[in-house]
Design a protein around this motif. Structure first.
Motif, mmCIF file in Angstrom:
data_model
loop_
_atom_site.group_PDB
_atom_site.id
_atom_site.type_symbol
_atom_site.label_atom_id
_atom_site.label_comp_id
_atom_site.label_asym_id
_atom_site.label_seq_id
_atom_site.Cartn_x
_atom_site.Cartn_y
_atom_site.Cartn_z
ATOM 1 N N PHE A 53 5.925 -3.208 2.053
ATOM 2 C CA PHE A 53 5.185 -3.433 0.902
ATOM 3 C C PHE A 53 3.837 -2.513 0.721
ATOM 4 N N LEU A 54 3.998 -1.574 -0.202
ATOM 5 C CA LEU A 54 3.176 -0.559 -0.138
ATOM 6 C C LEU A 54 2.433 -0.114 -1.537
ATOM 7 N N ASP A 55 1.033 0.095 -1.025
ATOM 8 C CA ASP A 55 -0.385 0.535 -2.925
ATOM 9 C C ASP A 55 0.425 1.801 -2.831
ATOM 10 N N ILE A 56 0.470 2.185 -3.974
ATOM 11 C CA ILE A 56 -0.096 3.548 -4.533
ATOM 12 C C ILE A 56 -1.173 4.270 -4.305
ATOM 13 N N SER A 57 -2.245 3.256 -4.705
ATOM 14 C CA SER A 57 -3.487 3.748 -5.107
ATOM 15 C C SER A 57 -3.971 3.791 -3.259
ATOM 16 N N MET A 58 -4.398 4.495 -2.519
ATOM 17 C CA MET A 58 -5.006 4.632 -1.696
ATOM 18 C C MET A 58 -5.439 5.966 -1.020
ATOM 19 N N PRO A 59 -6.992 5.732 -0.552
ATOM 20 C CA PRO A 59 -7.733 6.536 0.115
ATOM 21 C C PRO A 59 -7.018 7.482 1.111
ATOM 22 N N GLY A 60 -7.144 8.520 0.815
ATOM 23 C CA GLY A 60 -6.444 9.752 2.008
ATOM 24 C C GLY A 60 -4.761 9.935 1.873
ATOM 25 N N LEU A 61 -3.781 9.332 2.506
ATOM 26 C CA LEU A 61 -2.430 9.090 1.943
ATOM 27 C C LEU A 61 -2.177 8.492 1.329
ATOM 28 N N ASN A 62 -1.686 9.444 -0.518
ATOM 29 C CA ASN A 62 -1.689 7.451 -0.891
ATOM 30 C C ASN A 62 0.064 7.243 -0.879
ATOM 31 N N GLY A 63 0.555 5.919 -1.535
ATOM 32 C CA GLY A 63 1.840 4.822 -1.827
ATOM 33 C C GLY A 63 2.617 6.368 -1.118
ATOM 34 N N MET A 64 2.507 7.146 -3.175
ATOM 35 C CA MET A 64 4.042 8.062 -2.834
ATOM 36 C C MET A 64 4.056 9.095 -1.995
ATOM 37 N N GLU A 65 2.497 9.586 -1.726
ATOM 38 C CA GLU A 65 2.973 10.921 -0.247
ATOM 39 C C GLU A 65 3.848 10.116 0.705
ATOM 40 N N THR A 66 2.921 8.591 1.486
ATOM 41 C CA THR A 66 2.972 8.237 2.449
ATOM 42 C C THR A 66 5.088 7.720 1.910
ATOM 43 N N ALA A 67 5.622 7.140 1.111
ATOM 44 C CA ALA A 67 6.441 6.929 1.202
ATOM 45 C C ALA A 67 7.747 8.521 1.372
ATOM 46 N N LYS A 68 7.483 9.621 0.715
ATOM 47 C CA LYS A 68 7.589 10.422 0.910
ATOM 48 C C LYS A 68 7.550 10.778 2.466
ATOM 49 N N LYS A 69 6.800 10.646 3.175
ATOM 50 C CA LYS A 69 7.047 11.101 4.694
ATOM 51 C C LYS A 69 8.110 10.132 5.111
ATOM 52 N N ILE A 70 8.320 8.801 4.730
ATOM 53 C CA ILE A 70 8.489 8.045 5.233
ATOM 54 C C ILE A 70 10.702 8.176 5.005
ATOM 55 N N ARG A 71 10.839 8.675 4.250
ATOM 56 C CA ARG A 71 12.071 9.132 3.847
ATOM 57 C C ARG A 71 12.486 9.884 4.173
ATOM 58 N N GLU A 72 11.848 11.223 4.958
ATOM 59 C CA GLU A 72 12.147 12.181 5.507
ATOM 60 C C GLU A 72 12.814 11.718 7.028
ATOM 61 N N ASN A 73 12.861 10.470 7.679
ATOM 62 C CA ASN A 73 13.328 9.833 8.869
ATOM 63 C C ASN A 73 14.404 8.770 9.049
ATOM 64 N N ASP A 74 13.807 8.388 6.892
ATOM 65 C CA ASP A 74 14.240 6.454 7.244
ATOM 66 C C ASP A 74 15.108 5.939 5.934
ATOM 67 N N ASP A 75 15.925 6.080 5.477
ATOM 68 C CA ASP A 75 16.627 5.901 4.087
ATOM 69 C C ASP A 75 16.892 4.278 3.545
ATOM 70 N N ARG A 76 16.774 3.888 5.416
ATOM 71 C CA ARG A 76 17.006 2.185 5.036
ATOM 72 C C ARG A 76 16.262 1.309 4.502
ATOM 73 N N VAL A 77 15.069 1.846 5.629
ATOM 74 C CA VAL A 77 13.705 0.760 5.058
ATOM 75 C C VAL A 77 14.019 -0.228 3.465
ATOM 76 N N LYS A 78 13.719 -0.980 2.988
ATOM 77 C CA LYS A 78 13.660 -1.002 1.560
ATOM 78 C C LYS A 78 11.902 -0.965 1.212
ATOM 79 N N ILE A 79 11.585 0.135 0.758
ATOM 80 C CA ILE A 79 9.863 0.505 -0.325
ATOM 81 C C ILE A 79 9.705 -0.498 -1.767
ATOM 82 N N ILE A 80 9.467 -1.454 -1.548
ATOM 83 C CA ILE A 80 8.410 -1.956 -2.446
ATOM 84 C C ILE A 80 7.040 -1.915 -3.113
#
Length: 239
Positions: A53-80
């Motif tokens: 469960f991921l917030d989008i508006s965060m200082p530093g690495l925002n939620g979208m950037e974080t999700a992009k990096k997660i998807r580089e090595n994990d296409d299984r985990v559910k992102i909300i």
């Protein structure tokens, strides 16, 4: 065990979301909290989360950037995504978002997301350990066609083999009831994924195998098949 991660730069929001999730997943729910995207990425490398469960508006690495990096090595985990930036909902789906929950409508939309997530997790390819006379073996739920009792012996029919295992059919019925398995007879427990159709007093599998169906279980069996099929169709899950 359901393993969830909640990432938000506001501790109050983390606590709020976590409390609501624990209420919805009262059985064996483990929640790990993160206050920024960088710490989530670090934790994600060590943990195997079912959903984030991921917030989008965060200082530093925002939620979208974080999700992009997660998807580089994990296409299984559910992102909300959980955010007040409603205009970014469409962008979330570029990273395979499972849901987009608006903080302004948190109670209703988080409940819907958690309910759908719970349904999906029922059908994930969970690995299950079974005890045999020579030790333990592990099989994925989707590989198992059915269990059949022969006296005090239990046989597990898989895609590639039939294995004698220890235990009772009642125990396996309880363990696997949320993974698509249906007790169709006092001596038979079958995986709905392999059911082709019901013919009077038998269940016909996709391989042509006929399994005995108790008359007093016909209505319940049909209802459970429909229930599992609807969840499968709703979430476009593989059978």
């Amino acid at each position: 065990m359901v393993r969830l991660a909640v990432c938000d730069d506001e501790q109050e929001m983390i606590d709020c979301i976590s409390d609501k999730l624990r209420a919805h997943f009262p059985e064996k729910c483990e929640i790990t909290a993160y206050v920024d995207g960088a710490s989530l990425l670090s934790g994600h490398l060590k943990e195997r989360f079912d959903a984030i469960f991921l917030d989008i508006s965060m200082p530093g690495l925002n939620g979208m950037e974080t999700a992009k990096k997660i998807r580089e090595n994990d296409d299984r985990v559910k992102i909300i995504f959980v955010s007040n930036q409603n205009e970014l909902a469409y962008k979330g789906y570029l990273y395979g978002a499972f849901r987009f929950v608006r903080k302004s409508n948190l109670d209703q939309e988080l409940l819907e997301a958690a309910t759908s997530l719970k349904e999906v997790l029922l059908f994930q390819n969970e690995n299950i350990a079974f005890k045999t006379d020579t030790g333990y073996i592990v099989r994925a739920a989707e590989e198992i066609k059915y269990f059949e009792a022969d006296g005090h012996l239990i046989y597990m029919a898989c895609k590639d083999s039939t294995i004698r295992i220890n235990g009772t059919l009642r125990d396996y019925e309880e363990r696997l009831k949320n993974l698509g398995f249906i007790r169709i007879h006092k001596g038979v427990l079958v995986n709905f994924r392999y059911i082709r159709y019901i013919d009077k007093n038998a269940v016909i599998l996709t391989c042509g195998k006929r399994l005995a169906l108790s008359r007093n279980r016909i209505t319940e069996t049909k209802a459970k098949i429909k229930f599992f099929q609807e969840i499968n169709y709703k979430h476009n899950l593989p059978v």
